[in-house]
Design an enzyme around this catalytic site. Structure first.
Site, PDB file in Angstrom:
ATOM      1  N   TYR A  84     -39.827   9.181  -0.966  1.00  0.00           N
ATOM      2  CA  TYR A  84     -40.499   9.236   0.338  1.00  0.00           C
ATOM      3  C   TYR A  84     -41.481   8.076   0.462  1.00  0.00           C
ATOM      4  O   TYR A  84     -41.610   7.462   1.517  1.00  0.00           O
ATOM      5  CB  TYR A  84     -41.247  10.569   0.486  1.00  0.00           C
ATOM      6  CG  TYR A  84     -41.840  10.741   1.868  1.00  0.00           C
ATOM      7  CD1 TYR A  84     -41.106  11.323   2.891  1.00  0.00           C
ATOM      8  CD2 TYR A  84     -43.132  10.288   2.145  1.00  0.00           C
ATOM      9  CE1 TYR A  84     -41.632  11.451   4.162  1.00  0.00           C
ATOM     10  CE2 TYR A  84     -43.668  10.414   3.421  1.00  0.00           C
ATOM     11  CZ  TYR A  84     -42.914  11.001   4.420  1.00  0.00           C
ATOM     12  OH  TYR A  84     -43.431  11.121   5.684  1.00  0.00           O
ATOM     13  N   PHE A 136     -34.862  -7.547  27.946  1.00  0.00           N
ATOM     14  CA  PHE A 136     -33.745  -6.761  27.442  1.00  0.00           C
ATOM     15  C   PHE A 136     -33.982  -5.328  27.938  1.00  0.00           C
ATOM     16  O   PHE A 136     -35.117  -4.926  28.134  1.00  0.00           O
ATOM     17  CB  PHE A 136     -33.639  -6.830  25.914  1.00  0.00           C
ATOM     18  CG  PHE A 136     -32.454  -6.047  25.424  1.00  0.00           C
ATOM     19  CD1 PHE A 136     -31.172  -6.513  25.665  1.00  0.00           C
ATOM     20  CD2 PHE A 136     -32.607  -4.820  24.815  1.00  0.00           C
ATOM     21  CE1 PHE A 136     -30.057  -5.773  25.296  1.00  0.00           C
ATOM     22  CE2 PHE A 136     -31.498  -4.066  24.452  1.00  0.00           C
ATOM     23  CZ  PHE A 136     -30.222  -4.547  24.690  1.00  0.00           C
ATOM     24  N   LYS A 270     -28.435  -5.973  14.387  1.00  0.00           N
ATOM     25  CA  LYS A 270     -27.850  -7.254  14.740  1.00  0.00           C
ATOM     26  C   LYS A 270     -28.125  -8.278  13.639  1.00  0.00           C
ATOM     27  O   LYS A 270     -27.226  -8.783  13.004  1.00  0.00           O
ATOM     28  CB  LYS A 270     -28.454  -7.774  16.052  1.00  0.00           C
ATOM     29  CG  LYS A 270     -27.946  -7.083  17.298  1.00  0.00           C
ATOM     30  CD  LYS A 270     -28.708  -7.585  18.504  1.00  0.00           C
ATOM     31  CE  LYS A 270     -27.847  -7.675  19.744  1.00  0.00           C
ATOM     32  NZ  LYS A 270     -27.197  -6.452  20.163  1.00  0.00           N
ATOM     33  N   ARG A 393     -22.894  -5.596  31.994  1.00  0.00           N
ATOM     34  CA  ARG A 393     -24.257  -6.121  32.003  1.00  0.00           C
ATOM     35  C   ARG A 393     -24.527  -6.660  33.399  1.00  0.00           C
ATOM     36  O   ARG A 393     -24.503  -7.846  33.656  1.00  0.00           O
ATOM     37  CB  ARG A 393     -24.454  -7.207  30.946  1.00  0.00           C
ATOM     38  CG  ARG A 393     -24.256  -6.769  29.516  1.00  0.00           C
ATOM     39  CD  ARG A 393     -25.447  -6.097  28.855  1.00  0.00           C
ATOM     40  NE  ARG A 393     -25.756  -4.736  29.267  1.00  0.00           N
ATOM     41  CZ  ARG A 393     -26.532  -3.905  28.568  1.00  0.00           C
ATOM     42  NH1 ARG A 393     -27.045  -4.279  27.411  1.00  0.00           N
ATOM     43  NH2 ARG A 393     -26.799  -2.714  28.995  1.00  0.00           N
TER      44      ARG A 393
HETATM   45  N1  F0G Z   1     -33.771  -6.713  21.510  1.00  0.00           N
HETATM   46  C1  F0G Z   1     -32.596  -7.318  21.757  1.00  0.00           C
HETATM   47  C2  F0G Z   1     -32.570  -8.762  22.093  1.00  0.00           C
HETATM   48  C3  F0G Z   1     -31.411  -6.584  21.673  1.00  0.00           C
HETATM   49  O1  F0G Z   1     -30.254  -7.195  21.921  1.00  0.00           O
HETATM   50  C4  F0G Z   1     -31.464  -5.208  21.342  1.00  0.00           C
HETATM   51  C5  F0G Z   1     -30.254  -4.410  21.281  1.00  0.00           C
HETATM   52  C6  F0G Z   1     -32.708  -4.634  21.104  1.00  0.00           C
HETATM   53  C7  F0G Z   1     -33.836  -5.414  21.192  1.00  0.00           C
HETATM   54  C8  F0G Z   1     -32.838  -3.177  20.772  1.00  0.00           C
HETATM   55  O2  F0G Z   1     -32.400  -2.957  19.472  1.00  0.00           O
HETATM   56  O3  F0G Z   1     -30.441  -1.404  19.720  1.00  0.00           O
HETATM   57  O4  F0G Z   1     -31.591  -1.709  17.509  1.00  0.00           O
HETATM   58  O5  F0G Z   1     -32.699  -0.490  19.344  1.00  0.00           O
HETATM   59  N2  F0G Z   1     -29.134  -4.752  21.726  1.00  0.00           N
HETATM   60  C9  F0G Z   1     -27.912  -3.999  21.645  1.00  0.00           C
HETATM   61  C10 F0G Z   1     -26.806  -4.693  22.410  1.00  0.00           C
HETATM   62  C11 F0G Z   1     -28.037  -2.575  22.016  1.00  0.00           C
HETATM   63  O6  F0G Z   1     -25.723  -4.131  22.465  1.00  0.00           O
HETATM   64  O7  F0G Z   1     -26.982  -5.813  22.902  1.00  0.00           O
HETATM   65  P1  F0G Z   1     -31.745  -1.558  18.992  1.00  0.00           P
END
Ligand code: F0G
Length: 486
Positions: A84, A136, A270, A393
């Site tokens: 933990y 985003f 990512k 999108r």
């Molecule tokens: N910032 C960016 C630039 C992103 O592309 C994403 C997620 C997030 C923040 C949020 O991150 O999903 O781990 O909570 N992009 C995904 C997409 C969902 O499909 O483009 P997360």
């Protein structure tokens, strides 16, 4: 010395990207007949988020959590230290993040939007503004929940579909200066730069732009926040497109990018090809403002909502983000697809960016009004004729204004994501082929309307239906052209 990226020279003929990896674990795919795909998209309310992967052939919804993991990532998961508090897995990840991002304090979170929640709660007050290259979806939602207003200050070329501008993700410096004049520096919570700007087609910003933005932030005593979810690809584009960096290693480019940011947050889904996320900074003061929120929302400081296996895989994955052969794979396959589609006259965002190939639905379905969601319709139509799942999108991913009217999106895109090292070249050729067929039959595709519309982030769970019987007409033409072939 070995080959550095996927664009090796061919003796004669066309440049094609080459896989610099071998495939050793595979997952079987199924291509179902068009009638079954029709049933599936009906059931999903013409929203590709609601499809089930058993009905999908190529899942190009996102690269989020779907990049292929490396052998080293998988094997690292076996040494995970379950605890933990004080897990050795965390300390290994902390070390890796310090090395790659050059920041001392590390806060783990369960995914990128959890970082956005903490950063927004800690640093945004009601009435604040947050200038950025582009929003985003989840970022904007968290900032607005905390009373902030998002101000997008991209350059005039950023939304042009066809362009040869290498850095459409740049912040317009004059617009940034105007914000300080208009609102005063006390109202600017921070300036946010998003690497490989997701919603405008994965377009990068330049290092020079970061330096210019940083200068203004310093003059005004504002902190600069970097969304590093797609930083590897942005670093690769800086190397490819910004003369000064042509011989710089990705590692050094990443370090310089992060050096300008007071706080860096990311979705590990990512950037490091595993679940999770994180926030890093060199400022103890900033760290302390976020630390208690982390424990409240995510979990103890040494796991932050992640499993120890994911933490181990993140430690390795983040180091692999410095490897040009790994981070160039997705951009080089995207560049191949974009070039082929562009050559065929199909409207697609150029220059090719990160994350995916972005089809311009407004251009392709110019007969479908924006109020009838051309990007959503194109996503449904492509799934129907190919089993390929992309992501809308456009206006479906937007919101309504106070009067209840749709705020029409600046761009209507169908994003076909290329998760790292997942799809082969022949699968990419299938994508190109089916998009070409759909383009030639675009007049058959009509619009969509809502049947269920949730008030928040409606694109995830909302349901729509075709405004006419266009799917049936599209199926009839498909069968005429392809016969029994699926
Ligand atoms: N910032 C960016 C630039 C992103 O592309 C994403 C997620 C997030 C923040 C949020 O991150 O999903 O781990 O909570 N992009 C995904 C997409 C969902 O499909 O483009 P997360």
């Amino acid at each position: 010395m070995t080959v550095k990226n996927n664009n090796i020279k061919f003796y004669k003929g066309e440049q094609i990207p080459i896989e610099l990896h071998k495939v050793r674990i595979v997952q079987k795919l199924f291509l179902k007949p068009i009638e079954e795909r029709k049933e599936a998209i009906d059931k999903a309310g013409y929203n590709t988020f609601l499809l089930n992967t058993k009905d999908i052939f190529l899942d190009m919804l996102t690269d989020s959590g779907t990049n292929a993991m490396s052998d080293n990532q998988i094997s690292s998961m076996l040494q995970a230290d379950d605890a933990y508090a004080g897990s050795q897995s965390f300390y290994r990840m902390e070390e890796a993040l310090r090395e790659v991002f050059g920041k001392h304090y590390v806060l783990p979170v369960h995914q990128g939007r959890a970082a956005e929640n903490i950063v927004s709660q800690a640093f945004i007050k009601k009435g604040d503004v947050i200038p950025m290259n582009y929003h985003f979806t989840t970022t904007k939602a968290h900032m607005e929940l905390n009373g902030g207003k998002v101000l997008e200050i991209f350059g005039d070329d950023a939304l042009q579909i066809k362009s040869d501008k290498p850095f459409k993700g740049n912040i317009d410096i004059n617009k940034l200066k105007d914000i300080y004049k208009k609102y005063g520096k006390e109202k600017v919570a921070f300036v946010r730069m998003e690497a490989s700007t997701n919603l405008i087609g994965g377009q990068p910003f330049s290092m020079q732009n970061m330096r210019d933005v940083k200068k203004i932030c310093v003059e005004n005593g504002t902190m600069m926040v970097l969304d590093a979810s797609l930083i590897g690809e942005n670093a690769y584009f800086i190397k490819q497109r910004e003369q000064e960096f042509k011989d710089t290693t990705i590692k050094d480019i990443l370090l310089e990018m992060c050096s300008y940011a007071d706080l860096v947050y990311f979705s590990s889904r990512k950037v490091s090809s595993t679940r999770g996320g994180g926030i890093v900074t060199n400022s103890e003061e900033l760290y302390l403002k976020m630390r208690d929120l982390l424990v409240l929302y995510e979990g103890f400081l040494t796991y932050g909502g992640m499993s120890v296996r994911e933490i181990e895989a993140m430690a390795v994955g983040i180091q692999e983000t410095c490897d040009e052969t790994i981070i160039s794979q997705s951009p080089s396959f995207i560049a191949y697809a974009v070039t082929q589609l562009d050559k065929a006259g199909i409207p697609v965002i150029t220059p090719p960016g990160a994350l995916g190939c972005h089809l311009d639905a407004k251009g392709i379905l110019s007969h479908v009004p924006q109020q009838e969601y051309p990007a959503g319709a194109l996503a449904a139509a492509l799934f129907l004729v190919s089993g390929i799942r992309g992501m809308e999108r456009g206006t479906v991913s937007s919101v309504r204004d106070e009067e209840g009217n749709d705020i029409l999106s600046d761009v209507e895109l169908l994003r076909l994501a290329f998760p790292r090292r997942v799809f082969t070249l022949s699968q990419t050729m299938y994508v190109i082929d089916r998009v070409k067929w759909l383009y030639d039959n675009r007049e058959l595709v009509g619009g969509l309307e809502w049947t269920e519309e949730p008030p928040l982030l409606r694109f995830f769970m909302g349901r729509l239906k075709p405004k006419t019987n266009w799917p049936e007409k599209l199926i009839a033409k498909f069968k005429k052209d392809f016969g029994d072939s699926l």
